[in-house]
Design a protein around this motif. Sequence first.
Motif, PDB file in Angstrom:
ATOM      1  N   GLU A 123       0.815  -1.221   0.000  1.00  0.00           N
ATOM      2  CA  GLU A 123       0.000   0.000   0.000  1.00  0.00           C
ATOM      3  C   GLU A 123       0.844   1.265   0.000  1.00  0.00           C
ATOM      4  O   GLU A 123       0.470   2.274   0.587  1.00  0.00           O
ATOM      5  CB  GLU A 123      -0.968  -0.003   1.191  1.00  0.00           C
ATOM      6  CG  GLU A 123      -1.896  -1.206   1.201  1.00  0.00           C
ATOM      7  CD  GLU A 123      -2.699  -1.306   2.478  1.00  0.00           C
ATOM      8  OE1 GLU A 123      -2.840  -0.302   3.213  1.00  0.00           O
ATOM      9  OE2 GLU A 123      -3.201  -2.402   2.745  1.00  0.00           O
ATOM     10  N   GLY A 124       1.995   1.195  -0.641  1.00  0.00           N
ATOM     11  CA  GLY A 124       2.834   2.389  -0.754  1.00  0.00           C
ATOM     12  C   GLY A 124       4.208   2.203  -0.159  1.00  0.00           C
ATOM     13  O   GLY A 124       4.816   1.143  -0.265  1.00  0.00           O
ATOM     14  N   ALA A 125       4.677   3.258   0.512  1.00  0.00           N
ATOM     15  CA  ALA A 125       6.025   3.254   1.079  1.00  0.00           C
ATOM     16  C   ALA A 125       6.074   2.409   2.345  1.00  0.00           C
ATOM     17  O   ALA A 125       5.144   2.394   3.143  1.00  0.00           O
ATOM     18  CB  ALA A 125       6.465   4.680   1.393  1.00  0.00           C
ATOM     19  N   PHE A 126       7.197   1.711   2.513  1.00  0.00           N
ATOM     20  CA  PHE A 126       7.438   0.942   3.724  1.00  0.00           C
ATOM     21  C   PHE A 126       8.941   0.870   3.964  1.00  0.00           C
ATOM     22  O   PHE A 126       9.739   1.233   3.106  1.00  0.00           O
ATOM     23  CB  PHE A 126       6.816  -0.461   3.651  1.00  0.00           C
ATOM     24  CG  PHE A 126       7.437  -1.376   2.619  1.00  0.00           C
ATOM     25  CD1 PHE A 126       8.378  -2.326   2.998  1.00  0.00           C
ATOM     26  CD2 PHE A 126       7.070  -1.298   1.285  1.00  0.00           C
ATOM     27  CE1 PHE A 126       8.950  -3.175   2.052  1.00  0.00           C
ATOM     28  CE2 PHE A 126       7.621  -2.147   0.342  1.00  0.00           C
ATOM     29  CZ  PHE A 126       8.563  -3.088   0.715  1.00  0.00           C
ATOM     30  N   GLY A 127       9.318   0.421   5.131  1.00  0.00           N
ATOM     31  CA  GLY A 127      10.729   0.325   5.470  1.00  0.00           C
ATOM     32  C   GLY A 127      11.195  -1.112   5.485  1.00  0.00           C
ATOM     33  O   GLY A 127      10.450  -2.015   5.862  1.00  0.00           O
ATOM     34  N   THR A 128      12.421  -1.294   5.072  1.00  0.00           N
ATOM     35  CA  THR A 128      13.066  -2.598   5.133  1.00  0.00           C
ATOM     36  C   THR A 128      14.269  -2.485   6.066  1.00  0.00           C
ATOM     37  O   THR A 128      15.012  -1.502   6.011  1.00  0.00           O
ATOM     38  CB  THR A 128      13.516  -3.056   3.735  1.00  0.00           C
ATOM     39  OG1 THR A 128      12.369  -3.164   2.893  1.00  0.00           O
ATOM     40  CG2 THR A 128      14.222  -4.397   3.789  1.00  0.00           C
ATOM     41  N   ILE A 129      14.440  -3.492   6.900  1.00  0.00           N
ATOM     42  CA  ILE A 129      15.575  -3.557   7.820  1.00  0.00           C
ATOM     43  C   ILE A 129      16.588  -4.545   7.236  1.00  0.00           C
ATOM     44  O   ILE A 129      16.387  -5.754   7.326  1.00  0.00           O
ATOM     45  CB  ILE A 129      15.137  -4.025   9.222  1.00  0.00           C
ATOM     46  CG1 ILE A 129      14.076  -3.112   9.794  1.00  0.00           C
ATOM     47  CG2 ILE A 129      16.347  -4.149  10.157  1.00  0.00           C
ATOM     48  CD1 ILE A 129      13.401  -3.654  11.054  1.00  0.00           C
ATOM     49  N   PRO A 130      17.667  -4.046   6.625  1.00  0.00           N
ATOM     50  CA  PRO A 130      18.670  -4.973   6.091  1.00  0.00           C
ATOM     51  C   PRO A 130      19.648  -5.472   7.151  1.00  0.00           C
ATOM     52  O   PRO A 130      20.197  -6.564   7.017  1.00  0.00           O
ATOM     53  CB  PRO A 130      19.390  -4.150   5.028  1.00  0.00           C
ATOM     54  CG  PRO A 130      19.252  -2.743   5.500  1.00  0.00           C
ATOM     55  CD  PRO A 130      17.928  -2.666   6.221  1.00  0.00           C
ATOM     56  N   GLU A 131      19.869  -4.660   8.180  1.00  0.00           N
ATOM     57  CA  GLU A 131      20.802  -5.055   9.230  1.00  0.00           C
ATOM     58  C   GLU A 131      20.338  -4.539  10.589  1.00  0.00           C
ATOM     59  O   GLU A 131      19.891  -3.400  10.709  1.00  0.00           O
ATOM     60  CB  GLU A 131      22.210  -4.490   8.974  1.00  0.00           C
ATOM     61  CG  GLU A 131      22.913  -5.083   7.780  1.00  0.00           C
ATOM     62  CD  GLU A 131      23.100  -4.094   6.640  1.00  0.00           C
ATOM     63  OE1 GLU A 131      23.567  -4.518   5.579  1.00  0.00           O
ATOM     64  OE2 GLU A 131      22.752  -2.905   6.793  1.00  0.00           O
ATOM     65  N   LEU A 132      20.457  -5.411  11.560  1.00  0.00           N
ATOM     66  CA  LEU A 132      20.259  -5.065  12.965  1.00  0.00           C
ATOM     67  C   LEU A 132      21.293  -5.876  13.727  1.00  0.00           C
ATOM     68  O   LEU A 132      21.373  -7.096  13.559  1.00  0.00           O
ATOM     69  CB  LEU A 132      18.849  -5.420  13.443  1.00  0.00           C
ATOM     70  CG  LEU A 132      18.597  -5.367  14.954  1.00  0.00           C
ATOM     71  CD1 LEU A 132      18.844  -3.996  15.537  1.00  0.00           C
ATOM     72  CD2 LEU A 132      17.174  -5.813  15.261  1.00  0.00           C
ATOM     73  N   PHE A 133      22.096  -5.202  14.532  1.00  0.00           N
ATOM     74  CA  PHE A 133      23.169  -5.898  15.241  1.00  0.00           C
ATOM     75  C   PHE A 133      23.385  -5.259  16.598  1.00  0.00           C
ATOM     76  O   PHE A 133      23.410  -4.034  16.718  1.00  0.00           O
ATOM     77  CB  PHE A 133      24.469  -5.825  14.428  1.00  0.00           C
ATOM     78  CG  PHE A 133      25.638  -6.507  15.084  1.00  0.00           C
ATOM     79  CD1 PHE A 133      25.711  -7.889  15.156  1.00  0.00           C
ATOM     80  CD2 PHE A 133      26.667  -5.768  15.631  1.00  0.00           C
ATOM     81  CE1 PHE A 133      26.800  -8.520  15.756  1.00  0.00           C
ATOM     82  CE2 PHE A 133      27.757  -6.383  16.237  1.00  0.00           C
ATOM     83  CZ  PHE A 133      27.820  -7.772  16.294  1.00  0.00           C
ATOM     84  N   VAL A 134      23.537  -6.109  17.586  1.00  0.00           N
ATOM     85  CA  VAL A 134      23.919  -5.682  18.924  1.00  0.00           C
ATOM     86  C   VAL A 134      25.127  -6.530  19.313  1.00  0.00           C
ATOM     87  O   VAL A 134      25.102  -7.761  19.177  1.00  0.00           O
ATOM     88  CB  VAL A 134      22.776  -5.870  19.945  1.00  0.00           C
ATOM     89  CG1 VAL A 134      23.237  -5.525  21.354  1.00  0.00           C
ATOM     90  CG2 VAL A 134      21.561  -5.037  19.551  1.00  0.00           C
ATOM     91  N   ARG A 135      26.165  -5.871  19.755  1.00  0.00           N
ATOM     92  CA  ARG A 135      27.372  -6.599  20.148  1.00  0.00           C
ATOM     93  C   ARG A 135      27.041  -7.581  21.282  1.00  0.00           C
ATOM     94  O   ARG A 135      26.223  -7.268  22.160  1.00  0.00           O
ATOM     95  CB  ARG A 135      28.466  -5.621  20.546  1.00  0.00           C
ATOM     96  CG  ARG A 135      29.025  -4.915  19.318  1.00  0.00           C
ATOM     97  CD  ARG A 135      30.233  -4.075  19.622  1.00  0.00           C
ATOM     98  NE  ARG A 135      31.008  -3.873  18.402  1.00  0.00           N
ATOM     99  CZ  ARG A 135      31.604  -2.743  18.074  1.00  0.00           C
ATOM    100  NH1 ARG A 135      31.523  -1.682  18.871  1.00  0.00           N
ATOM    101  NH2 ARG A 135      32.297  -2.653  16.962  1.00  0.00           N
ATOM    102  N   PRO A 136      27.656  -8.778  21.241  1.00  0.00           N
ATOM    103  CA  PRO A 136      27.287  -9.843  22.190  1.00  0.00           C
ATOM    104  C   PRO A 136      27.239  -9.428  23.654  1.00  0.00           C
ATOM    105  O   PRO A 136      26.327  -9.832  24.373  1.00  0.00           O
ATOM    106  CB  PRO A 136      28.360 -10.914  21.939  1.00  0.00           C
ATOM    107  CG  PRO A 136      28.729 -10.725  20.502  1.00  0.00           C
ATOM    108  CD  PRO A 136      28.663  -9.228  20.264  1.00  0.00           C
ATOM    109  N   GLY A 137      28.145  -8.612  24.119  1.00  0.00           N
ATOM    110  CA  GLY A 137      28.155  -8.211  25.523  1.00  0.00           C
ATOM    111  C   GLY A 137      26.980  -7.343  25.934  1.00  0.00           C
ATOM    112  O   GLY A 137      26.768  -7.122  27.130  1.00  0.00           O
ATOM    113  N   TYR A 138      26.190  -6.881  24.966  1.00  0.00           N
ATOM    114  CA  TYR A 138      25.060  -5.989  25.263  1.00  0.00           C
ATOM    115  C   TYR A 138      23.715  -6.619  24.912  1.00  0.00           C
ATOM    116  O   TYR A 138      22.685  -5.974  25.016  1.00  0.00           O
ATOM    117  CB  TYR A 138      25.232  -4.657  24.521  1.00  0.00           C
ATOM    118  CG  TYR A 138      26.367  -3.852  25.090  1.00  0.00           C
ATOM    119  CD1 TYR A 138      26.155  -2.934  26.117  1.00  0.00           C
ATOM    120  CD2 TYR A 138      27.666  -4.044  24.642  1.00  0.00           C
ATOM    121  CE1 TYR A 138      27.196  -2.216  26.668  1.00  0.00           C
ATOM    122  CE2 TYR A 138      28.724  -3.329  25.182  1.00  0.00           C
ATOM    123  CZ  TYR A 138      28.481  -2.423  26.197  1.00  0.00           C
ATOM    124  OH  TYR A 138      29.522  -1.724  26.744  1.00  0.00           O
TER     125      TYR A 138
END
Length: 159
Positions: free
Chosen positions: A85-100
Amino acid sequence: MTVNITIQRATINDAPEVAVMVGELLNEIMSTIGIHAFKFSLDETMARLKDFIYREKYFVFVAQSENQSLVGFIALYESYALYAEGAFGTIPELFVRPGYRSQNVGQRLMEQAKKFGNSRGWKRLEVTTTPLPQFDKTIAFYEREGFAITGGRKLKVAL
């Protein structure tokens, strides 16, 4: 344990450290699946990221610890589709360092992504992750964040 983290939109100055985290993410994926699935050059990734941020082709938010080090990031880009239905967002990367991990850093990054998407009038966010058992925690995270599995598989062809 919850740490004091701030979330802010990345600038070109953040590109070197975000690029390092991209390498960490890709290495973690390849180690987990046992396949050398990605080519990675730190210099090329950093240059590409600076260009994407400068031209607003990529929207990146970083999680910064109280000692000013970056501990995670989420990247978004705008897509368009009739089915969405139009514009949307894509998440190509999500990362959190292991200690967090398991300290709500990923959740905070996702909250910021949703706010940003709303501000741009996006109808939805989409993400692709592998259905392999090694990524069950990843899928559970996205489901807790309100994502639903829609079926299908990500396919690609080199050009």
